[in-house]
Design an enzyme around this catalytic site. Sequence first.
Site, PDB file in Angstrom:
ATOM      1  N   GLY A  72       0.807  -1.309   0.206  1.00  0.00           N
ATOM      2  CA  GLY A  72      -0.080   0.091  -0.145  1.00  0.00           C
ATOM      3  C   GLY A  72       0.778   1.317  -0.049  1.00  0.00           C
ATOM      4  O   GLY A  72       0.440   2.191  -0.740  1.00  0.00           O
ATOM      5  N   THR A  73       2.036   1.117   0.996  1.00  0.00           N
ATOM      6  CA  THR A  73       2.835   2.020   0.645  1.00  0.00           C
ATOM      7  C   THR A  73       3.399   2.626  -0.606  1.00  0.00           C
ATOM      8  O   THR A  73       3.464   3.837  -0.810  1.00  0.00           O
ATOM      9  CB  THR A  73       3.879   2.130   1.789  1.00  0.00           C
ATOM     10  OG1 THR A  73       3.303   1.759   3.096  1.00  0.00           O
ATOM     11  CG2 THR A  73       5.150   2.996   1.769  1.00  0.00           C
ATOM     12  N   HIS A 180      -3.536  -6.224   2.436  1.00  0.00           N
ATOM     13  CA  HIS A 180      -3.798  -6.913   3.750  1.00  0.00           C
ATOM     14  C   HIS A 180      -4.757  -6.185   4.822  1.00  0.00           C
ATOM     15  O   HIS A 180      -5.154  -6.559   5.908  1.00  0.00           O
ATOM     16  CB  HIS A 180      -2.356  -7.020   4.495  1.00  0.00           C
ATOM     17  CG  HIS A 180      -1.699  -5.774   5.026  1.00  0.00           C
ATOM     18  ND1 HIS A 180      -2.076  -5.395   6.256  1.00  0.00           N
ATOM     19  CD2 HIS A 180      -0.908  -4.624   4.397  1.00  0.00           C
ATOM     20  CE1 HIS A 180      -1.044  -4.150   6.454  1.00  0.00           C
ATOM     21  NE2 HIS A 180      -0.606  -3.937   5.337  1.00  0.00           N
ATOM     22  N   CYS A 303       4.153   7.050  24.317  1.00  0.00           N
ATOM     23  CA  CYS A 303       4.781   7.248  25.972  1.00  0.00           C
ATOM     24  C   CYS A 303       6.160   6.523  26.121  1.00  0.00           C
ATOM     25  O   CYS A 303       6.773   6.815  27.075  1.00  0.00           O
ATOM     26  CB  CYS A 303       3.675   6.957  26.719  1.00  0.00           C
ATOM     27  SG  CYS A 303       2.383   8.063  26.637  1.00  0.00           S
TER      28      CYS A 303
END
Lengths: 358, 74
Positions: A72-73, A180, A303
Amino acid sequence: MGDGGYLDSASSEPLHPAAREAMLAALDQGYADPRRLHPPARNARLILDNAREAVAEALGVRRDEVSFTSSGTDAVHRGLLGLLPPGATVAHAAVEHSAVLHALAWRPDLKLRSLPVDATGRVDAERLGTYDVLALQDANHEVGTIQPAVGVGTVFRDACASMGRVPLREGWSAAAGSAHKWGGPAGVGVLLVRQGVRWRNPFPADDRVDGRVSGFENVPAALGAAAALQAVVAERDLVNARQHALVDRIRAAVARIPDTEVVGDAVVRLPHLVTFSFLYVDGEAIVDALARRGFSVASGSACTASTLEPSHVLAAMGALTHGNLRVSLTRDATETEVNAFLAVLPEVVAEIRRDVGM
Amino acid sequence: MIELDCRGLPCPRPVIELARQILAVEVGEVLAVVADDPAAAYDIPAWCRMREQEYVGADLADDGVPRYLVRRLG
């Protein structure tokens, strides 16, 4: 999937049975180089052409508008960069996927304009301003909010989070999807380039079947992706309605936990995902605590190391960035699974808050 | 003005410190939180919105670390 506690389908949906079946058959038949002229090559070419045809039909586009990329990228990078002439002014939503933002940052000649979003994560359709190219996702990958079908002229639509689940937004010049995410195999993206649009391959050319992409085609995976897409589109009225209702239950139940913010549009959204943040809670701590209880959930919080930037999506929305969870349902998600999650979540949150004295 | 030194504390610790110490200032007074955690820039305004306190804005401490100003409303 199902009652297994996997609540991260927005990162990757388990393989659809239709994809498995198609790929197993194609693994034995689709090994040859589809460019060659001998019978095994013709088999491979036939499988690839069938996959392209099936994707085109499922998405309601022309066959020659469909390319299979290596992810997809890669489809995002090719689709977007191929539309951008030197020095172009590009307007993009502040909440675009990092694949879009990284592709734009890779081109120092561009003039970029980041479009602010409201508290639900949506751009203001009346305030797109002027641009040569508009880059606007179909739906947001973190919070699920569906963007308006707006934009005139050249428009790139990142549909990686939504392809197959909801129809493509109108008005694309080029668009990208990721197999995916809909239950196809990883390593297959779909690039759509509208017929007649001025698009140039932004990367080195290759002598393959399809000039928009490079490298030897993963023929069996392309067929698996296509089979899964067809199945998902055929099933989506039922699946979406079920998922939408289950996510409504999650949203309502989570909102009852004190000092909690449920983010993203409650209605005009992807059916399968919801994001929320808990004050005073460390994102990694809650992911770990839920994993110990059998639930696999993603977090957009950073975090764990103070050098990591928080989610740019949550930041752009003005939402709380710490204590964040993204829950996303598989196609088989059941009420039982959701109830089990909601039964443990309040106690997990309370426990983590107690540990930090809140 | 009371100033909380949250330098070096990762998220969500600066917000936790803010929540603990806000009661140490009078209603209408301002509490300052000095924090280099990048999430604080978003999470302190979000905390103010969720806890119905006023986010006044940000400036820089003497060493250049961001300082976030919060007025206690209740």
